[in-house]
Design a protein around this motif. Structure first.
Motif, PDB file in Angstrom:
ATOM      1  N   GLU A   1       2.742   8.564  -0.790  1.00 30.06           N
ATOM      2  CA  GLU A   1       2.565   9.703  -1.695  1.00 30.06           C
ATOM      3  C   GLU A   1       1.100   9.967  -2.042  1.00 30.06           C
ATOM      4  O   GLU A   1       0.805  10.791  -2.907  1.00 30.06           O
ATOM      5  CB  GLU A   1       3.377   9.482  -2.963  1.00 30.06           C
ATOM      6  CG  GLU A   1       4.876   9.357  -2.684  1.00 30.06           C
ATOM      7  CD  GLU A   1       5.702   9.481  -3.937  1.00 30.06           C
ATOM      8  OE1 GLU A   1       5.419  10.364  -4.757  1.00 30.06           O
ATOM      9  OE2 GLU A   1       6.636   8.679  -4.069  1.00 30.06           O
TER      10      GLU A   1
ATOM     11  N   PRO B   1       3.883   3.082  -2.023  1.00 27.83           N
ATOM     12  CA  PRO B   1       2.938   3.914  -2.768  1.00 27.83           C
ATOM     13  C   PRO B   1       2.021   4.758  -1.875  1.00 27.83           C
ATOM     14  O   PRO B   1       1.684   5.885  -2.226  1.00 27.83           O
ATOM     15  CB  PRO B   1       2.123   2.903  -3.567  1.00 27.83           C
ATOM     16  CG  PRO B   1       3.054   1.758  -3.753  1.00 27.83           C
ATOM     17  CD  PRO B   1       3.844   1.686  -2.476  1.00 27.83           C
TER      18      PRO B   1
ATOM     19  N   ARG C   1      -0.629   9.208  -6.421  1.00 27.84           N
ATOM     20  CA  ARG C   1      -0.053  10.555  -6.525  1.00 27.84           C
ATOM     21  C   ARG C   1      -0.920  11.429  -7.425  1.00 27.84           C
ATOM     22  O   ARG C   1      -0.888  12.651  -7.356  1.00 27.84           O
ATOM     23  CB  ARG C   1       1.361  10.441  -7.079  1.00 27.84           C
ATOM     24  CG  ARG C   1       2.150  11.725  -7.030  1.00 27.84           C
ATOM     25  CD  ARG C   1       3.435  11.634  -7.807  1.00 27.84           C
ATOM     26  NE  ARG C   1       4.397  10.778  -7.167  1.00 27.84           N
ATOM     27  CZ  ARG C   1       5.458  10.267  -7.787  1.00 27.84           C
ATOM     28  NH1 ARG C   1       5.689  10.509  -9.068  1.00 27.84           N
ATOM     29  NH2 ARG C   1       6.306   9.506  -7.139  1.00 27.84           N
TER      30      ARG C   1
ATOM     31  N   TRP D   1      -1.845  -1.162   1.240  1.00 31.39           N
ATOM     32  CA  TRP D   1      -0.628  -0.397   1.494  1.00 31.39           C
ATOM     33  C   TRP D   1      -0.766   0.333   2.828  1.00 31.39           C
ATOM     34  O   TRP D   1      -1.790   0.245   3.477  1.00 31.39           O
ATOM     35  CB  TRP D   1      -0.384   0.625   0.370  1.00 31.39           C
ATOM     36  CG  TRP D   1      -0.173   0.034  -0.973  1.00 31.39           C
ATOM     37  CD1 TRP D   1      -1.060   0.033  -2.016  1.00 31.39           C
ATOM     38  CD2 TRP D   1       0.989  -0.650  -1.465  1.00 31.39           C
ATOM     39  NE1 TRP D   1      -0.529  -0.608  -3.105  1.00 31.39           N
ATOM     40  CE2 TRP D   1       0.739  -1.030  -2.792  1.00 31.39           C
ATOM     41  CE3 TRP D   1       2.223  -0.984  -0.906  1.00 31.39           C
ATOM     42  CZ2 TRP D   1       1.667  -1.716  -3.571  1.00 31.39           C
ATOM     43  CZ3 TRP D   1       3.152  -1.664  -1.688  1.00 31.39           C
ATOM     44  CH2 TRP D   1       2.873  -2.022  -3.001  1.00 31.39           C
TER      45      TRP D   1
ATOM     46  N   GLU E   1       5.064   0.795  -8.559  1.00 30.41           N
ATOM     47  CA  GLU E   1       5.218   2.031  -9.335  1.00 30.41           C
ATOM     48  C   GLU E   1       3.883   2.482  -9.920  1.00 30.41           C
ATOM     49  O   GLU E   1       3.537   3.659  -9.871  1.00 30.41           O
ATOM     50  CB  GLU E   1       6.251   1.844 -10.445  1.00 30.41           C
ATOM     51  CG  GLU E   1       6.575   3.142 -11.156  1.00 30.41           C
ATOM     52  CD  GLU E   1       7.770   3.066 -12.078  1.00 30.41           C
ATOM     53  OE1 GLU E   1       8.230   4.139 -12.497  1.00 30.41           O
ATOM     54  OE2 GLU E   1       8.231   1.956 -12.397  1.00 30.41           O
TER      55      GLU E   1
ATOM     56  N   THR F   1       1.854   3.888  -7.089  1.00 31.87           N
ATOM     57  CA  THR F   1       2.385   5.193  -6.657  1.00 31.87           C
ATOM     58  C   THR F   1       1.816   6.293  -7.532  1.00 31.87           C
ATOM     59  O   THR F   1       1.374   7.331  -7.022  1.00 31.87           O
ATOM     60  CB  THR F   1       3.933   5.198  -6.736  1.00 31.87           C
ATOM     61  OG1 THR F   1       4.442   4.259  -5.792  1.00 31.87           O
ATOM     62  CG2 THR F   1       4.493   6.578  -6.442  1.00 31.87           C
TER      63      THR F   1
END
Length: 199
Positions: free
Chosen positions: A85, A82, A140, A76, A133, A136
């Motif tokens: 964050e 993702p 996070r 990434w 997702e 992420t």
């Protein structure tokens, strides 16, 4: 392992210990060996940039650079998706959970997930969105909470009371005589990424 060039499959290591040792043929095939050398050079450069002339550089954002390096290693970037964050604490937890290769395998091998084992198609956009997702929330630092609060997780738990959900989400651990430990996982539940073969 460079999953971009090799893809996913049964010819990669079968156990977490094989990944730790790094001796499996997958670490030498395709672009894997060159990529590993590039990664080592980048990390050495990061360390020497931080510690110039034997002293730590106070202007150097070491935590930010570590986050950048990890996000890049799993495929990434920090500008979008993702990686945008990612926090240092979450990356530290992912490193402690040895998640670099599981996350890289999911991200770079995503195209191999567009069909089931039996060859039935799975919608690519939904697979990509799901992987993004999940990553992420790992980056996070709220993966465990998200597992139980996202629509799919909440639907699976809807028959339970709040107290039962709390108990369900609790990682259990039992120690037996002789030092044998049986456990589901640790808080944060990042061990789930090793619950099955990763690549």
């Amino acid at each position: 392992i460079d999953y971009k060039s090799l893809g996913l499959g049964w010819d990669h290591p079968q156990a977490r210990t094989e990944y730790r040792l790094g001796r499996h043929a997958s670490f030498k095939r395709g672009r894997s060996e060159a990529r590993s050398q590039e990664s080592k050079r980048d990390l050495a450069k990061l360390v020497t940039s931080y510690n110039t002339s034997g002293e730590a550089n106070p202007a150097f954002d070491l935590e930010g650079q570590i986050v950048d390096a990890f996000v890049r290693e799993i495929g990434w970037d920090r500008d979008s998706g993702p990686g945008a964050e990612a926090t240092f604490q979450a990356v530290l937890a992912a490193l402690e959970g040895e998640l670099l290769l599981p996350l890289r395998a999911q991200n770079e091998g995503v195209e191999d997930m567009y069909q089931t084992f039996n060859g039935y198609p799975v919608p690519p956009d939904l697979v990509k969105a799901c992987v993004a997702e999940i990553h992420t929330h790992v980056l996070r630092g709220d993966f465990s909470e998200w597992r139980y609060s996202n629509p799919v997780g909440a639907r699976q738990l809807e028959g339970l009371s709040p107290e039962q959900i709390k108990k369900w989400a609790e990682p259990t651990r039992t120690e037996h005589d002789g030092g044998v430990v049986v456990h589901e996982d640790a808080p944060g539940e990042l061990g789930l990424f090793w619950a099955t073969k990763i690549g």
